[in-house]
Scaffold this active site. Structure first.
Site, mmCIF file in Angstrom:
data_model
loop_
_atom_site.group_PDB
_atom_site.id
_atom_site.type_symbol
_atom_site.label_atom_id
_atom_site.label_comp_id
_atom_site.label_asym_id
_atom_site.label_seq_id
_atom_site.Cartn_x
_atom_site.Cartn_y
_atom_site.Cartn_z
ATOM 1 N N ASN A 55 14.931 20.318 -52.396
ATOM 2 C CA ASN A 55 13.712 20.348 -51.602
ATOM 3 C C ASN A 55 13.978 20.661 -50.129
ATOM 4 O O ASN A 55 14.997 20.257 -49.569
ATOM 5 C CB ASN A 55 12.990 19.001 -51.707
ATOM 6 C CG ASN A 55 12.330 18.814 -53.057
ATOM 7 O OD1 ASN A 55 11.829 19.765 -53.634
ATOM 8 N ND2 ASN A 55 12.346 17.588 -53.568
ATOM 9 N N HIS A 56 13.066 21.375 -49.520
ATOM 10 C CA HIS A 56 13.084 21.667 -48.084
ATOM 11 C C HIS A 56 11.903 20.954 -47.425
ATOM 12 O O HIS A 56 10.911 20.626 -48.081
ATOM 13 C CB HIS A 56 12.955 23.177 -47.836
ATOM 14 C CG HIS A 56 14.144 23.959 -48.281
ATOM 15 N ND1 HIS A 56 14.427 25.222 -47.787
ATOM 16 C CD2 HIS A 56 15.136 23.690 -49.164
ATOM 17 C CE1 HIS A 56 15.522 25.686 -48.353
ATOM 18 N NE2 HIS A 56 15.967 24.777 -49.207
ATOM 19 N N LYS A 57 12.016 20.738 -46.139
ATOM 20 C CA LYS A 57 10.927 20.117 -45.390
ATOM 21 C C LYS A 57 9.694 21.027 -45.407
ATOM 22 O O LYS A 57 9.787 22.222 -45.137
ATOM 23 C CB LYS A 57 11.379 19.855 -43.954
ATOM 24 C CG LYS A 57 10.351 19.140 -43.091
ATOM 25 C CD LYS A 57 10.910 18.886 -41.687
ATOM 26 C CE LYS A 57 9.851 18.268 -40.788
ATOM 27 N NZ LYS A 57 10.363 18.014 -39.412
ATOM 28 N N THR A 103 10.166 26.504 -43.459
ATOM 29 C CA THR A 103 10.867 25.671 -44.442
ATOM 30 C C THR A 103 12.366 25.929 -44.436
ATOM 31 O O THR A 103 13.101 25.326 -45.218
ATOM 32 C CB THR A 103 10.335 25.950 -45.861
ATOM 33 O OG1 THR A 103 10.575 27.328 -46.192
ATOM 34 C CG2 THR A 103 8.848 25.634 -45.948
ATOM 35 N N PRO A 108 10.637 16.151 -49.217
ATOM 36 C CA PRO A 108 9.923 15.725 -50.423
ATOM 37 C C PRO A 108 10.881 15.035 -51.396
ATOM 38 O O PRO A 108 12.012 15.477 -51.591
ATOM 39 C CB PRO A 108 9.404 17.045 -51.004
ATOM 40 C CG PRO A 108 9.371 17.988 -49.856
ATOM 41 C CD PRO A 108 10.507 17.590 -48.962
#
Length: 213
Positions: A82-84, A90, A111
């Protein structure tokens, strides 16, 4: 007869593509039940290569129950992928350092979907992709090349991208009875003695055969 030992990685003599993977996994955050196998002619013992973005500092677990059948190419995407998402970009600038680490996400900003948990007696078909945090219930079947993005109810068949329910294997009340029977937790000698009934369709009989402590 006691049946094959779950501690023998290759229960089929001369057929190394099928491997009981419980004792081949070294990552403490991957938990595999007895008799669960991975079928792959290319190094079936190295199941861990199919668990992607599984970084120890995140702490999420992959838990797979007993008597599951995992076909070649099954992959699990974990929370480390997951990335911010709360900002404009992102892109993970922070992982490259050289001053870019100043935008390291704080704990809780990435996430996180929790552990990925697969029940017992689950059949996962060829090239299936399971996304982070998904829960797949006992007795479910996942069709080949599905992408599983949400939870799967026990004893249902799903398929597609994203995977959707195709049918129920048993009505919900029957599925609940099968989960209560939990034949996968029986002593292996009792499983061996009653295999003909476990692979048949008489739930009433299976309830009567359930051992009582």
């Amino acid at each position: 007869m006691n049946g094959p030992s779950p501690n023998n990685p290759h229960p089929m003599a001369g057929f190394p593509q099928v491997c009981y993977i419980k004792n081949t996994v070294n990552n403490p955050n991957i938990v595999i039940g007895d008799y669960t196998y991975y079928d792959d002619p290319e190094d079936s013992e190295n199941f861990e290569r199919n668990v992607l973005y599984h970084f120890p500092f995140i702490g999420d677990k992959l838990v797979i129950g007993k008597f599951c059948a995992l076909a070649r190419g099954v992959k699990f995407i974990m929370n480390g992928a997951n990335h911010k998402l709360s900002g404009i970009s992102t892109y993970p600038f922070q992982i490259f350092g050289k001053g870019w680490e100043q935008v390291m996400p704080a704990q809780g900003e990435l996430p996180y979907k929790g552990d990925t948990v697969i029940g017992n007696d689950v059949w996962i078909g060829y090239d299936v992709l399971v996304m982070p945090g998904v829960k797949i219930g006992d007795g479910a079947i996942i069709s080949s090349r599905s992408v599983v993005t949400s939870d799967v109810a026990p004893y249902t068949v799903v398929g597609g991208n994203p995977a959707k329910q195709i049918k129920e294997r048993f009505a919900p009340e029957m599925a609940a009875r099968l989960q209560a029977i939990a034949w996968w937790d029986w002593p292996v000698e009792h499983i061996t003695a009653n295999l003909a009934f476990i692979v048949a369709g008489d739930i009433d009989l299976l309830e009567r055969l359930r051992p009582h402590s």
